[in-house]
Scaffold this motif. Structure first.
Motif, PDB file in Angstrom:
ATOM      1  N   ARG A  89      78.913  36.661  61.649  1.00  0.00           N
ATOM      2  CA  ARG A  89      79.854  35.884  62.489  1.00  0.00           C
ATOM      3  C   ARG A  89      80.324  34.614  61.765  1.00  0.00           C
ATOM      4  NH1 ARG A  89      76.864  36.176  67.905  1.00  0.00           N
ATOM      5  NH2 ARG A  89      77.446  38.231  68.624  1.00  0.00           N
ATOM      6  N   ALA A  90      79.336  33.893  61.182  1.00  0.00           N
ATOM      7  CA  ALA A  90      79.676  32.624  60.522  1.00  0.00           C
ATOM      8  C   ALA A  90      80.625  32.869  59.352  1.00  0.00           C
ATOM      9  CB  ALA A  90      78.404  31.929  60.044  1.00  0.00           C
ATOM     10  N   ALA A  91      80.301  33.895  58.567  1.00  0.00           N
ATOM     11  CA  ALA A  91      81.148  34.189  57.402  1.00  0.00           C
ATOM     12  C   ALA A  91      82.542  34.633  57.856  1.00  0.00           C
ATOM     13  CB  ALA A  91      80.502  35.275  56.549  1.00  0.00           C
ATOM     14  N   GLY A  92      82.567  35.448  58.915  1.00  0.00           N
ATOM     15  CA  GLY A  92      83.851  35.910  59.443  1.00  0.00           C
ATOM     16  C   GLY A  92      84.693  34.748  59.943  1.00  0.00           C
ATOM     17  N   LEU A  93      84.044  33.811  60.656  1.00  0.00           N
ATOM     18  CA  LEU A  93      84.778  32.648  61.182  1.00  0.00           C
ATOM     19  C   LEU A  93      85.292  31.760  60.045  1.00  0.00           C
ATOM     20  CD1 LEU A  93      82.755  31.532  64.333  1.00  0.00           C
ATOM     21  CD2 LEU A  93      85.117  32.342  64.247  1.00  0.00           C
ATOM     22  N   ALA A  94      84.427  31.574  59.038  1.00  0.00           N
ATOM     23  CA  ALA A  94      84.848  30.743  57.894  1.00  0.00           C
ATOM     24  C   ALA A  94      86.054  31.392  57.205  1.00  0.00           C
ATOM     25  CB  ALA A  94      83.693  30.585  56.909  1.00  0.00           C
ATOM     26  N   ALA A  95      85.975  32.722  57.030  1.00  0.00           N
ATOM     27  CA  ALA A  95      87.099  33.427  56.383  1.00  0.00           C
ATOM     28  C   ALA A  95      88.350  33.339  57.245  1.00  0.00           C
ATOM     29  CB  ALA A  95      86.722  34.884  56.143  1.00  0.00           C
ATOM     30  N   LEU A  96      88.156  33.406  58.569  1.00  0.00           N
ATOM     31  CA  LEU A  96      89.297  33.319  59.485  1.00  0.00           C
ATOM     32  C   LEU A  96      89.955  31.935  59.401  1.00  0.00           C
ATOM     33  CD1 LEU A  96      90.690  35.131  61.585  1.00  0.00           C
ATOM     34  CD2 LEU A  96      89.317  33.997  63.339  1.00  0.00           C
ATOM     35  N   ALA A  97      89.094  30.890  59.319  1.00  0.00           N
ATOM     36  CA  ALA A  97      89.623  29.522  59.226  1.00  0.00           C
ATOM     37  C   ALA A  97      90.420  29.353  57.940  1.00  0.00           C
ATOM     38  CB  ALA A  97      88.475  28.514  59.295  1.00  0.00           C
ATOM     39  N   LEU A  98      89.814  29.828  56.827  1.00  0.00           N
ATOM     40  CA  LEU A  98      90.515  29.701  55.535  1.00  0.00           C
ATOM     41  C   LEU A  98      91.803  30.531  55.537  1.00  0.00           C
ATOM     42  CD1 LEU A  98      87.540  29.800  53.004  1.00  0.00           C
ATOM     43  CD2 LEU A  98      89.022  27.862  53.539  1.00  0.00           C
ATOM     44  N   GLY A  99      91.707  31.715  56.137  1.00  0.00           N
ATOM     45  CA  GLY A  99      92.889  32.574  56.221  1.00  0.00           C
ATOM     46  C   GLY A  99      93.977  31.946  57.068  1.00  0.00           C
ATOM     47  N   SER A 100      93.559  31.267  58.148  1.00  0.00           N
ATOM     48  CA  SER A 100      94.547  30.613  59.016  1.00  0.00           C
ATOM     49  C   SER A 100      95.264  29.490  58.269  1.00  0.00           C
ATOM     50  CB  SER A 100      93.866  30.044  60.260  1.00  0.00           C
ATOM     51  OG  SER A 100      93.255  31.085  60.966  1.00  0.00           O
ATOM     52  N   ILE A 101      94.501  28.779  57.435  1.00  0.00           N
ATOM     53  CA  ILE A 101      95.125  27.707  56.644  1.00  0.00           C
ATOM     54  C   ILE A 101      96.119  28.331  55.656  1.00  0.00           C
ATOM     55  CG2 ILE A 101      94.663  25.948  54.885  1.00  0.00           C
ATOM     56  CD1 ILE A 101      92.119  25.270  56.495  1.00  0.00           C
ATOM     57  N   ALA A 102      95.703  29.465  55.072  1.00  0.00           N
ATOM     58  CA  ALA A 102      96.624  30.158  54.159  1.00  0.00           C
ATOM     59  C   ALA A 102      97.872  30.612  54.917  1.00  0.00           C
ATOM     60  CB  ALA A 102      95.920  31.356  53.531  1.00  0.00           C
ATOM     61  N   LEU A 103      97.652  31.062  56.153  1.00  0.00           N
ATOM     62  CA  LEU A 103      98.776  31.522  56.982  1.00  0.00           C
ATOM     63  C   LEU A 103      99.734  30.357  57.286  1.00  0.00           C
ATOM     64  CD1 LEU A 103      99.666  34.170  58.263  1.00  0.00           C
ATOM     65  CD2 LEU A 103      98.430  33.546  60.327  1.00  0.00           C
ATOM     66  N   LEU A 104      99.154  29.151  57.463  1.00  0.00           N
ATOM     67  CA  LEU A 104      99.995  27.970  57.693  1.00  0.00           C
ATOM     68  C   LEU A 104     100.896  27.707  56.488  1.00  0.00           C
ATOM     69  CD1 LEU A 104      97.788  25.227  59.405  1.00  0.00           C
ATOM     70  CD2 LEU A 104      99.510  26.696  60.407  1.00  0.00           C
ATOM     71  N   ARG A 105     100.363  27.977  55.303  1.00  0.00           N
ATOM     72  CA  ARG A 105     101.163  27.729  54.089  1.00  0.00           C
ATOM     73  C   ARG A 105     102.320  28.715  53.972  1.00  0.00           C
ATOM     74  NH1 ARG A 105      97.552  26.161  48.923  1.00  0.00           N
ATOM     75  NH2 ARG A 105      99.634  25.561  48.207  1.00  0.00           N
ATOM     76  N   VAL A 106     102.154  29.851  54.639  1.00  0.00           N
ATOM     77  CA  VAL A 106     103.192  30.887  54.570  1.00  0.00           C
ATOM     78  C   VAL A 106     104.288  30.633  55.619  1.00  0.00           C
ATOM     79  CG1 VAL A 106     103.524  33.381  54.888  1.00  0.00           C
ATOM     80  CG2 VAL A 106     101.514  32.560  53.696  1.00  0.00           C
ATOM     81  N   GLN A 107     103.949  29.849  56.636  1.00  0.00           N
ATOM     82  CA  GLN A 107     104.864  29.678  57.780  1.00  0.00           C
ATOM     83  C   GLN A 107     106.274  29.193  57.401  1.00  0.00           C
ATOM     84  OE1 GLN A 107     104.219  30.767  60.903  1.00  0.00           O
ATOM     85  NE2 GLN A 107     102.298  31.486  60.028  1.00  0.00           N
ATOM     86  N   PRO A 108     106.406  28.208  56.487  1.00  0.00           N
ATOM     87  CA  PRO A 108     107.775  27.790  56.144  1.00  0.00           C
ATOM     88  C   PRO A 108     108.610  28.936  55.596  1.00  0.00           C
ATOM     89  CG  PRO A 108     106.178  26.193  55.341  1.00  0.00           C
ATOM     90  CD  PRO A 108     105.393  27.364  55.830  1.00  0.00           C
ATOM     91  N   TRP A 109     107.963  29.829  54.843  1.00  0.00           N
ATOM     92  CA  TRP A 109     108.693  30.994  54.316  1.00  0.00           C
ATOM     93  C   TRP A 109     109.140  31.897  55.463  1.00  0.00           C
ATOM     94  CZ3 TRP A 109     106.573  36.241  53.801  1.00  0.00           C
ATOM     95  CH2 TRP A 109     107.444  37.103  53.170  1.00  0.00           C
ATOM     96  N   LEU A 110     108.242  32.098  56.447  1.00  0.00           N
ATOM     97  CA  LEU A 110     108.605  32.925  57.601  1.00  0.00           C
ATOM     98  C   LEU A 110     109.756  32.281  58.378  1.00  0.00           C
ATOM     99  CD1 LEU A 110     105.015  33.897  58.809  1.00  0.00           C
ATOM    100  CD2 LEU A 110     106.692  35.407  57.757  1.00  0.00           C
ATOM    101  N   ALA A 111     109.701  30.952  58.502  1.00  0.00           N
ATOM    102  CA  ALA A 111     110.781  30.235  59.201  1.00  0.00           C
ATOM    103  C   ALA A 111     112.104  30.430  58.467  1.00  0.00           C
ATOM    104  CB  ALA A 111     110.439  28.747  59.295  1.00  0.00           C
ATOM    105  N   ALA A 112     112.042  30.362  57.134  1.00  0.00           N
ATOM    106  CA  ALA A 112     113.260  30.550  56.330  1.00  0.00           C
ATOM    107  C   ALA A 112     113.784  31.981  56.474  1.00  0.00           C
ATOM    108  CB  ALA A 112     112.966  30.240  54.863  1.00  0.00           C
ATOM    109  N   LEU A 113     112.835  32.921  56.526  1.00  0.00           N
ATOM    110  CA  LEU A 113     113.206  34.336  56.658  1.00  0.00           C
ATOM    111  C   LEU A 113     113.907  34.577  57.999  1.00  0.00           C
ATOM    112  CD1 LEU A 113     112.580  36.542  54.586  1.00  0.00           C
ATOM    113  CD2 LEU A 113     110.600  37.192  55.964  1.00  0.00           C
ATOM    114  N   ALA A 114     113.335  34.020  59.070  1.00  0.00           N
ATOM    115  CA  ALA A 114     113.897  34.229  60.412  1.00  0.00           C
ATOM    116  C   ALA A 114     115.290  33.628  60.532  1.00  0.00           C
ATOM    117  CB  ALA A 114     112.980  33.626  61.463  1.00  0.00           C
TER     118      ALA A 114
END
Lengths: 363, 129
Positions: free
Chosen positions: A214-239
């Motif tokens: 659980r802990a490892a999964g949550l940590a990976a999810l948190a890091l992944g969410s931060i990575a997802l935040l970095r992708v958001q401007p690209w998604l905004a540009a795409l939309a």
């Protein structure tokens, strides 16, 4: 630029910056920078108090800049190298997010209304399906309607915030590209979190394995969410069909700004998300099922979700503009520009058809 | 109308001409403009100059450039006249001179001719006559 700035002068400038919201962000920044130089010169001459008195209250001073009339040009912006303002604070990102909301085209109210209506209905149906399985509500179509509404609303919000011309509700190739990219990015984050969690659990033996997973999964999810935040401007540009803005550009552009971006999400989006979680807990686990109460909670949850979506989109749009070095335009709510002639013609044609179909009333 | 409000109207009308005239053939930043307009009797003040400059810049009468001179610690915004601004000030100056001369002449005439003016008849009286 590194000299200490007089506190009273800075307080006046801060209030002025707040009052200059009717201007585009680069124009407001230029006005503040020019006045900062003026106050510094007067402070050096020992005449800061007289100067502040002559300038008057920031609100009245700012009002003098918002004159209707001919605007052949804009106020010259401060070149990037000369701007004394740090561009990487949560406060400035929040200010630009609010400016982005104000500068968005008409239509956000429609986005909000549609979201609240559909999300209230689907929340209620999904909760009922969960609490009263005997009613036999089909979950899959309700979920599909919910997801389709959220994706359409997100795409429309980006177009209203970032494009002066894109039709917000068009389901076109751009829309499907945006949806595909968002789905792939989200799936990658979730899959990575699950994979990390399971790998950690397989390596850890004994009763602690589950907790480690659980802990490892949550940590990976948190890091992944931060990575997802970095992708958001690209998604905004795409939309919003902004050509030439790549995923790599979004990744590079958010480097060194993630603390600011995450901080802004924590201030603006996290409280709404916690409200969403709390309402769902109340509806699904804690409160007894009562149709009226559930409907009220569904309305509250829908409101929270609509605010999460619009706020997140505004934040992402503001970050995209930061990366592009593009100012936030001046607010244009209830714009009075004439609509495009083809839109007017199409509306007239539809109206004529409607009128022709109406029965003629006898006098 | 009291004198203060009348004077305020006068200043508003004249400030544009003062600023445009000061910028003829040179570029200046805000504090320099205010210093040079110091003897203008308050026509241009700290509170009115910058919004006026912004308006003239938006209207295309002025062009601005941000510079950081060696002696300055904060960037300064220097203004100069555009061709449109040059043309405008060239048109405004003779108008102002004529206006000012006319007002001066009117004041001087009243000084030398203190006789009370004949009361005017109203339109209604004229119509009756």
């Amino acid at each position: 630029m590194t000299q200490p700035r007089p506190a009273r002068g800075e307080a006046w400038l801060s209030a002025l910056a707040h009052e200059l919201w009717p201007l585009a962000s680069d124009e407001a920044a230029a006005v503040v920078a020019e006045l900062r130089g003026h106050l510094a010169a007067r402070a050096e001459a020992g005449a800061l108090d007289e100067c502040l008195a002559a300038l008057g209250p920031p609100k009245a001073f700012a009002a003098a800049y918002d004159l209707p009339g001919e605007r052949a040009r804009t106020i010259a912006p401060v070149p990037a190298g000369m701007s004394g303002e740090a561009r990487k604070t949560v406060r400035i990102l929040l200010r630009d997010t609010r400016a982005t909301l104000r500068a968005s085209r008409n239509g956000l109210m429609l986005v909000g209304a549609l979201l609240v209506t559909i999300l209230t209905a689907t929340d209620f149906l999904l909760w009922t399906a969960s609490r009263l399985p005997s009613v036999g509500i089909a979950v899959a179509p309700v979920t599909a309607i919910r997801i389709a509404t959220l994706l359409s609303a997100l795409s429309a919000t980006y177009r209203l915030a970032l494009s002066p011309v894109e039709r917000p509700w068009s389901v076109d190739r751009t829309f499907f590209k945006f949806v595909g990219a968002l789905a792939i990015a989200t799936a990658l984050v979730v899959a990575t979190a699950l994979a990390v969690g399971w790998t950690a659990a397989s390596l850890a033996h004994g009763p602690a394995g589950d907790a480690i997973r659980r802990a490892a999964g949550l940590a990976a999810l948190a890091l992944g969410s931060i990575a997802l935040l970095r992708v958001q401007p690209w998604l905004a540009a795409l939309a919003s069909r902004r050509q030439g803005f790549s995923l790599a550009a979004a990744w590079r552009g958010t480097r060194g700004r993630m603390a600011t971006i995450v901080g802004s999400w924590a201030v603006l989006v996290l409280p709404l998300y916690l409200l969403h979680v709390l309402v769902n807990l109340l509806a699904l686990r804690i409160l007894p099922f009562d149709a009226g109460g559930m409907l009220a909670l569904a309305g509250l949850d829908a409101l929270a979700c609509a605010l999460i979506l619009v706020t997140a989109a505004m934040l992402n749009a503001a970050v995209l503009r930061w990366i592009l070095g593009e100012p936030v335009p001046a607010p244009s709510p209830f714009a009075t520009e004439k609509p495009a002639p083809e839109l007017v013609d199409a509306a007239r044609t539809r109206l004529d058809r409607l009128l022709q179909a109406q029965p003629v009333r006898a006098a | 109308m009291n004198v203060d409000s009348w004077q305020s109207q006068l200043r508003k009308g004249a400030a544009e001409l003062v600023v445009l005239s000061l910028l003829r053939g040179r570029q200046l930043y805000g504090v320099e403009l205010l210093d040079r307009a110091g003897g203008s009797g308050g026509i241009v003040s700290d509170g009115t100059l910058y919004p006026l400059l912004a308006r003239l810049e938006r209207e295309g009468k002025l062009a601005a450039e941000w510079l950081l001179p060696d002696e300055a610690k904060i960037p300064r915004k220097y203004y100069r006249l555009t061709a449109e601004g040059e043309a405008l000030v060239a048109e405004m100056q003779p108008v102002w001179r004529a206006f000012s001369a006319f007002v001066d002449a009117a004041i001087e005439e009243r000084k030398h001719d203190p006789a009370p003016a004949r009361p005017r008849r109203s339109l209604a009286e004229r119509a009756r006559a």
